[in-house]
Design a protein around this motif. Structure first.
Motif, PDB file in Angstrom:
ATOM      1  N   ARG A 269       0.849  -1.196   0.000  1.00  0.00           N
ATOM      2  CA  ARG A 269       0.000   0.000   0.000  1.00  0.00           C
ATOM      3  C   ARG A 269       0.881   1.241   0.000  1.00  0.00           C
ATOM      4  O   ARG A 269       1.774   1.379   0.831  1.00  0.00           O
ATOM      5  N   SER A 270       0.612   2.139  -0.935  1.00  0.00           N
ATOM      6  CA  SER A 270       1.473   3.311  -1.090  1.00  0.00           C
ATOM      7  C   SER A 270       1.433   4.209   0.146  1.00  0.00           C
ATOM      8  O   SER A 270       2.413   4.891   0.464  1.00  0.00           O
ATOM      9  N   GLU A 271       0.323   4.216   0.873  1.00  0.00           N
ATOM     10  CA  GLU A 271       0.244   5.082   2.054  1.00  0.00           C
ATOM     11  C   GLU A 271       1.010   4.520   3.241  1.00  0.00           C
ATOM     12  O   GLU A 271       1.148   5.203   4.265  1.00  0.00           O
TER      13      GLU A 271
ATOM     14  N   PHE B 201      10.833   8.601   8.440  1.00  0.00           N
ATOM     15  CA  PHE B 201       9.636   9.252   8.979  1.00  0.00           C
ATOM     16  C   PHE B 201       8.411   8.610   8.351  1.00  0.00           C
ATOM     17  O   PHE B 201       8.434   8.226   7.168  1.00  0.00           O
ATOM     18  N   PRO B 202       7.328   8.507   9.096  1.00  0.00           N
ATOM     19  CA  PRO B 202       6.096   8.025   8.471  1.00  0.00           C
ATOM     20  C   PRO B 202       5.558   9.064   7.501  1.00  0.00           C
ATOM     21  O   PRO B 202       5.806  10.266   7.633  1.00  0.00           O
ATOM     22  N   LEU B 203       4.816   8.602   6.526  1.00  0.00           N
ATOM     23  CA  LEU B 203       4.317   9.505   5.493  1.00  0.00           C
ATOM     24  C   LEU B 203       3.338  10.529   6.074  1.00  0.00           C
ATOM     25  O   LEU B 203       3.214  11.648   5.571  1.00  0.00           O
ATOM     26  N   SER B 204       2.678  10.151   7.140  1.00  0.00           N
ATOM     27  CA  SER B 204       1.705  11.065   7.738  1.00  0.00           C
ATOM     28  C   SER B 204       2.362  12.279   8.388  1.00  0.00           C
ATOM     29  O   SER B 204       1.695  13.291   8.655  1.00  0.00           O
ATOM     30  N   SER B 205       3.662  12.217   8.688  1.00  0.00           N
ATOM     31  CA  SER B 205       4.343  13.347   9.334  1.00  0.00           C
ATOM     32  C   SER B 205       4.722  14.442   8.346  1.00  0.00           C
ATOM     33  O   SER B 205       5.206  15.498   8.760  1.00  0.00           O
ATOM     34  N   LEU B 206       4.552  14.171   7.053  1.00  0.00           N
ATOM     35  CA  LEU B 206       4.919  15.170   6.046  1.00  0.00           C
ATOM     36  C   LEU B 206       3.896  16.299   6.075  1.00  0.00           C
ATOM     37  O   LEU B 206       2.691  16.072   5.927  1.00  0.00           O
TER      38      LEU B 206
ATOM     39  N   ARG C 248       1.911  16.653  -1.567  1.00  0.00           N
ATOM     40  CA  ARG C 248       3.295  16.208  -1.368  1.00  0.00           C
ATOM     41  C   ARG C 248       3.341  14.725  -1.017  1.00  0.00           C
ATOM     42  O   ARG C 248       4.211  13.975  -1.494  1.00  0.00           O
ATOM     43  N   ARG C 249       2.393  14.263  -0.181  1.00  0.00           N
ATOM     44  CA  ARG C 249       2.359  12.840   0.158  1.00  0.00           C
ATOM     45  C   ARG C 249       2.008  11.997  -1.081  1.00  0.00           C
ATOM     46  O   ARG C 249       2.549  10.912  -1.285  1.00  0.00           O
ATOM     47  N   ASP C 250       1.108  12.538  -1.906  1.00  0.00           N
ATOM     48  CA  ASP C 250       0.715  11.791  -3.101  1.00  0.00           C
ATOM     49  C   ASP C 250       1.890  11.634  -4.066  1.00  0.00           C
ATOM     50  O   ASP C 250       2.006  10.613  -4.747  1.00  0.00           O
ATOM     51  N   ARG C 251       2.732  12.649  -4.119  1.00  0.00           N
ATOM     52  CA  ARG C 251       3.895  12.553  -5.013  1.00  0.00           C
ATOM     53  C   ARG C 251       4.839  11.450  -4.546  1.00  0.00           C
ATOM     54  O   ARG C 251       5.429  10.746  -5.365  1.00  0.00           O
ATOM     55  N   LEU C 252       4.967  11.315  -3.229  1.00  0.00           N
ATOM     56  CA  LEU C 252       5.807  10.216  -2.727  1.00  0.00           C
ATOM     57  C   LEU C 252       5.116   8.862  -2.942  1.00  0.00           C
ATOM     58  O   LEU C 252       5.771   7.866  -3.296  1.00  0.00           O
TER      59      LEU C 252
END
Length: 482
Positions: free
Chosen positions: A114-116, A133-138, A162-166
């Motif tokens: 899962r990408s998230e 870092f977890p993606l949610s911290s961005l 920004r999270r979607d780009r990652l």
């Protein structure tokens, strides 16, 4: 199956290496999907999106010592830093350096990740990547006009972008891995089908051989497997199978002939014995009982000899290879002893060496061979039978000669067949059972030797020659005569 596995291993290994290569390429610093840029003023990193109301400045331990330094005047400083840098009255310039901060995702090679759920690192252009870092911290940092504070919605939208780009990097890698897996699977299926078809075409003649062999029985051994036109291993296999069938047919025919001949030979003395006894019992008063008993004993002895010969021949036929005899027999002594106690109706002479001739073998079987040869010679000789024993470098040669009618050249191999008796010897009184010479040859073969009939030196009579291997170097003078 083995061929498919041999191909599958490098294909799977290549696909795994390709996945790892794509993953490493996507995680490179210069391929980062999200990069923040700004300047280092003194020891602070000032992002390009910082504003007066949002003075986002990040203190760093070392502010781009390898970066490209620029010299800013007062206006440039205020424009870059959003007015947060307030110079003193006498300050005319300040040194700043450009710095980029890449957000590199930590990708998973598993295509169903899962990408998230992925994590990321912050990697400045000076190196020294941060921890994960977890993606949610961005957080979101929208670029807005100077001196304008972004709203929470704008920050949240930018954070999602920004999270979607990652996450898009992980989704792209998942898609590439699935394509690779599908391609590798398709390639393996294609190779499997090709191998299946190719092997089927190659093994089709083998299947025809199997069907043909399954149809061949002991009652139809004349059939043969068709030889394919191609001169390959299959054709060689078919030729070998047909040769084996030839030998099998010959063996079966020999066995049938042997059974028929043995039945015939056993029936003759049994019939004669029964007739004599029936006549004697039908006319007991007119019967000369001593003569009847003598005739019955003769027929019984003949049956006993025939049964003994049949059992011995069957035992010798069972030994398909020369036996490894551990005993050693002196042929000189064996011939001398047998001749000394033999009683025959013809003159028997010998020509023996004055030294021992040792050969590996069985004393009983070798004496039986000599007795059979002498019986055959005594049966056909006119006046004289001769036994000769000579040696060569590595062989002992035993010859038995007689001055009888001899053996025609066309019959010199046939006389060693079972129950073979030449026309002039087919009488009940003088003819043998037809097993003497076959037994003698089988004994010679079981001792690693040979037995054959050749031309008589005097052009009259029979000459049977048996050869045996002498182990090692024999001692003594080989030219002596006894």
């Amino acid at each position: 199956m083995i061929a498919v596995l041999l191909v599958a291993v490098p294909v799977v290994a290549g696909a795994a290496l390709a996945v790892e290569f794509l993953r490493n390429q996507a995680m490179r610093f210069d391929k980062a999907p999200l990069v923040d840029t700004g300047v280092c003023v003194e020891e602070y990193f000032v992002p390009a999106w910082a504003t007066e109301e949002s003075p986002e400045k990040i203190r760093v331990d070392e502010c781009s010592p390898q970066g490209s330094e620029v010299r800013l005047d007062q206006a440039g400083i205020e424009e870059t830093s959003g007015g947060r840098v307030t110079p003193a009255d006498r300050l005319t310039e300040v040194r700043a350096s450009y710095l980029s901060l890449a957000f590199v995702p930590e990708l998973s090679p598993w295509p169903f990740t899962r990408s998230e759920d992925i994590e990321f690192r912050m990697v400045p252009d000076t190196g020294s990547p941060s921890h994960l870092f977890p993606l949610s911290s961005l957080q979101g940092n929208p670029p807005v006009a100077p001196y304008v504070v972004p709203t929470e919605a704008e920050v949240a939208a930018d954070a999602a972008m920004r999270r979607d780009r990652l996450m898009q990097v992980q989704r792209t890698l998942n898609h590439q891995v699935l394509l690779l897996a599908g391609g590798a699977t398709g390639l393996l299926l294609l190779i499997g089908v090709v191998v299946w078809v190719a092997v089927g075409r190659v093994l089709r003649p083998v299947e025809s051989i199997r069907r043909e062999m399954a149809d061949i029985t002991a009652h139809d051994l004349a059939r043969r497997v068709p030889v394919p036109r191609a001169r390959n291993e299959i054709a060689a296999l078919v030729t070998t199978v047909n040769s084996t069938l030839d030998r099998l047919e010959t063996a079966v025919e020999d066995n049938r002939r042997f059974v028929a001949d043995a039945s015939h030979e056993l029936r003759s003395p049994i019939t004669a014995l029964r007739a004599e006894l029936e006549i004697a019992t039908a006319h007991p008063g007119l019967t000369d009982w001593p003569v009847v008993v003598d005739a019955a004993l003769a027929d019984t002895e003949r049956l006993q000899h025939l049964a003994t010969d049949l059992l011995l021949l069957a035992r010798l036929d069972h030994a398909t290879a020369p036996a490894g005899h551990t005993d050693t027999v002196d042929l000189t002594a064996l011939v001398a002893e047998h001749v000394a106690r033999r009683r025959g109706g013809h003159l028997l002479t010998t020509a023996l060496p004055d030294h021992a001739v040792p050969v590996p073998g069985s004393h009983v079987l070798l004496e039986r061979l000599l007795a059979n040869l002498l019986d055959n010679a005594d049966r056909h000789a006119t006046t004289t039978v001769e036994v000769r024993l000579t040696t060569t470098e590595d062989q002992a040669v035993l010859e038995v000669l007689d001055d009888g009618p001899g053996i025609p050249p066309d019959d010199r191999d046939r006389v060693f067949d079972r129950f073979t008796r030449l026309d002039h010897s087919r009488t009940r009184d003088t003819g043998g059972t037809g097993l003497g010479l076959p037994i003698a040859r089988r004994i010679a073969l079981s001792h690693g030797g040979t037995l054959h009939a050749t031309r008589h030196p005097a052009h009259r009579g029979a000459r049977l020659v048996a050869t045996f291997v002498i182990p090692g170097e024999p001692t003594g003078d080989r030219s002596g005569r006894g």
